[in-house]
Design a protein around this motif. Sequence first.
Motif, PDB file in Angstrom:
ATOM      1  N   LYS A 298       8.470  11.587 -13.828  1.00 48.18           N
ATOM      2  CA  LYS A 298       8.868  10.431 -13.016  1.00 48.18           C
ATOM      3  C   LYS A 298       7.812  10.161 -11.952  1.00 48.18           C
ATOM      4  N   GLU A 299       7.325  11.208 -11.297  1.00 48.10           N
ATOM      5  CA  GLU A 299       6.278  11.038 -10.289  1.00 48.10           C
ATOM      6  C   GLU A 299       4.991  10.494 -10.913  1.00 48.10           C
ATOM      7  N   ALA A 300       4.640  10.995 -12.082  1.00 42.45           N
ATOM      8  CA  ALA A 300       3.431  10.517 -12.759  1.00 42.45           C
ATOM      9  C   ALA A 300       3.573   9.046 -13.127  1.00 42.45           C
ATOM     10  N   TRP A 301       4.743   8.654 -13.598  1.00 47.73           N
ATOM     11  CA  TRP A 301       4.993   7.254 -13.937  1.00 47.73           C
ATOM     12  C   TRP A 301       4.897   6.377 -12.689  1.00 47.73           C
ATOM     13  N   GLU A 302       5.505   6.827 -11.580  1.00 47.94           N
ATOM     14  CA  GLU A 302       5.429   6.069 -10.327  1.00 47.94           C
ATOM     15  C   GLU A 302       3.985   5.929  -9.867  1.00 47.94           C
ATOM     16  N   LEU A 303       3.210   6.991 -10.013  1.00 43.89           N
ATOM     17  CA  LEU A 303       1.797   6.945  -9.633  1.00 43.89           C
ATOM     18  C   LEU A 303       1.058   5.909 -10.476  1.00 43.89           C
ATOM     19  N   GLN A 304       1.274   5.927 -11.782  1.00 46.47           N
ATOM     20  CA  GLN A 304       0.599   4.966 -12.654  1.00 46.47           C
ATOM     21  C   GLN A 304       0.994   3.531 -12.309  1.00 46.47           C
ATOM     22  N   GLN A 305       2.260   3.303 -12.042  1.00 44.54           N
ATOM     23  CA  GLN A 305       2.717   1.965 -11.648  1.00 44.54           C
ATOM     24  C   GLN A 305       2.037   1.533 -10.353  1.00 44.54           C
ATOM     25  N   PHE A 306       1.991   2.429  -9.377  1.00 41.53           N
ATOM     26  CA  PHE A 306       1.375   2.120  -8.092  1.00 41.53           C
ATOM     27  C   PHE A 306      -0.112   1.822  -8.262  1.00 41.53           C
TER      28      PHE A 306
ATOM     29  N   ALA B  54       4.520  -0.313   1.587  1.00 37.44           N
ATOM     30  CA  ALA B  54       5.817   0.350   1.775  1.00 37.44           C
ATOM     31  C   ALA B  54       6.062   1.391   0.680  1.00 37.44           C
ATOM     32  N   LYS B  55       5.679   1.054  -0.555  1.00 37.19           N
ATOM     33  CA  LYS B  55       5.852   1.992  -1.672  1.00 37.19           C
ATOM     34  C   LYS B  55       4.988   3.234  -1.450  1.00 37.19           C
ATOM     35  N   ALA B  56       3.754   3.028  -1.013  1.00 39.11           N
ATOM     36  CA  ALA B  56       2.858   4.159  -0.751  1.00 39.11           C
ATOM     37  C   ALA B  56       3.440   5.060   0.342  1.00 39.11           C
ATOM     38  N   LYS B  57       3.939   4.446   1.373  1.00 38.52           N
ATOM     39  CA  LYS B  57       4.536   5.218   2.475  1.00 38.52           C
ATOM     40  C   LYS B  57       5.706   6.051   1.967  1.00 38.52           C
ATOM     41  N   GLN B  58       6.548   5.429   1.132  1.00 39.03           N
ATOM     42  CA  GLN B  58       7.704   6.134   0.587  1.00 39.03           C
ATOM     43  C   GLN B  58       7.282   7.295  -0.309  1.00 39.03           C
TER      44      GLN B  58
ATOM     45  N   ASP C  98       0.506  13.585  -5.771  1.00 39.70           N
ATOM     46  CA  ASP C  98      -0.830  13.020  -5.600  1.00 39.70           C
ATOM     47  C   ASP C  98      -0.884  12.104  -4.375  1.00 39.70           C
ATOM     48  N   SER C  99      -0.317  12.566  -3.288  1.00 42.14           N
ATOM     49  CA  SER C  99      -0.256  11.781  -2.060  1.00 42.14           C
ATOM     50  C   SER C  99      -1.634  11.379  -1.552  1.00 42.14           C
ATOM     51  N   GLY C 100      -2.617  12.238  -1.754  1.00 45.28           N
ATOM     52  CA  GLY C 100      -3.974  11.936  -1.291  1.00 45.28           C
ATOM     53  C   GLY C 100      -4.539  10.694  -1.961  1.00 45.28           C
ATOM     54  N   THR C 101      -4.384  10.603  -3.269  1.00 46.04           N
ATOM     55  CA  THR C 101      -4.863   9.432  -4.011  1.00 46.04           C
ATOM     56  C   THR C 101      -4.106   8.181  -3.583  1.00 46.04           C
ATOM     57  N   ILE C 102      -2.810   8.315  -3.422  1.00 44.89           N
ATOM     58  CA  ILE C 102      -1.980   7.175  -3.022  1.00 44.89           C
ATOM     59  C   ILE C 102      -2.419   6.665  -1.662  1.00 44.89           C
ATOM     60  N   THR C 103      -2.629   7.577  -0.722  1.00 41.60           N
ATOM     61  CA  THR C 103      -3.044   7.186   0.628  1.00 41.60           C
ATOM     62  C   THR C 103      -4.399   6.506   0.609  1.00 41.60           C
ATOM     63  N   SER C 104      -5.347   7.074  -0.120  1.00 44.92           N
ATOM     64  CA  SER C 104      -6.694   6.495  -0.111  1.00 44.92           C
ATOM     65  C   SER C 104      -6.718   5.142  -0.821  1.00 44.92           C
ATOM     66  N   LYS C 105      -6.002   4.995  -1.914  1.00 46.41           N
ATOM     67  CA  LYS C 105      -5.969   3.722  -2.639  1.00 46.41           C
ATOM     68  C   LYS C 105      -5.275   2.655  -1.797  1.00 46.41           C
ATOM     69  N   ASN C 106      -4.228   3.034  -1.108  1.00 46.01           N
ATOM     70  CA  ASN C 106      -3.518   2.105  -0.242  1.00 46.01           C
ATOM     71  C   ASN C 106      -4.410   1.673   0.923  1.00 46.01           C
ATOM     72  N   ARG C 107      -5.132   2.596   1.498  1.00 44.71           N
ATOM     73  CA  ARG C 107      -6.052   2.289   2.598  1.00 44.71           C
ATOM     74  C   ARG C 107      -7.140   1.308   2.123  1.00 44.71           C
ATOM     75  N   GLU C 108      -7.679   1.572   0.922  1.00 43.62           N
ATOM     76  CA  GLU C 108      -8.712   0.690   0.353  1.00 43.62           C
ATOM     77  C   GLU C 108      -8.172  -0.730   0.165  1.00 43.62           C
ATOM     78  N   LEU C 109      -6.976  -0.836  -0.371  1.00 45.54           N
ATOM     79  CA  LEU C 109      -6.379  -2.152  -0.598  1.00 45.54           C
ATOM     80  C   LEU C 109      -6.143  -2.886   0.716  1.00 45.54           C
ATOM     81  N   ASN C 110      -5.576  -2.199   1.697  1.00 44.14           N
ATOM     82  CA  ASN C 110      -5.288  -2.857   2.971  1.00 44.14           C
ATOM     83  C   ASN C 110      -6.560  -3.305   3.688  1.00 44.14           C
ATOM     84  N   ARG C 111      -7.591  -2.474   3.645  1.00 46.20           N
ATOM     85  CA  ARG C 111      -8.868  -2.860   4.266  1.00 46.20           C
ATOM     86  C   ARG C 111      -9.457  -4.078   3.569  1.00 46.20           C
TER      87      ARG C 111
END
Length: 158
Positions: A41-49, A105-109, A117-130
């Motif tokens: 489930k976590e892997a699927w959520e990561l791929q969706q994100f 919001a999804k990344a934060k959750q 894989d919180s590190g990847t999520i955080t960095s990808k989210n930061r890249e998108l927001n910037r």
Amino acid sequence: GNNLVSGSHYRSEKVMEMVQTLSQDWKQLSSASTEKGHRLKEAWELQQFLRSTDDELAFVREAEALLSNDDIGRDLQSVRFLLKKHQQLESDLALHGEQVATLKAKAKQLVQDRHFDSGTITSKNRELNRSFSKLSGPTSERRQQLEDSLKLQQFLRD
């Protein structure tokens, strides 16, 4: 197995031992299956994100290309066309801004839920927001250039 033990089977101790071993093995299998399901489930959520984030980053690159266009029109008709295209881009930016906020919001959750894989999520989210926030200045500048060009072309026509 329990029927054999309660029926005083001559090997009831061995049967009881086998029932207990089977019960323990079943609990371990069930636990491992639950953990595997959680990981999937976590892997699927990561791929969706990541897919959604990559889609938004692709939009940002397209918008950057449109905003870097120096063409401000050579006559009134071309300026109006470019201004209409720019207005469409601004509408698209508003819609994609909502999607970026949803992904934030999804990344934060996911990070709060201690995603593996919180590190990847955080960095990808930061890249998108910037990347997305960098579009604000060029969008305003391009609109101003096109409006100034429209005024000039209207003046030249009159």
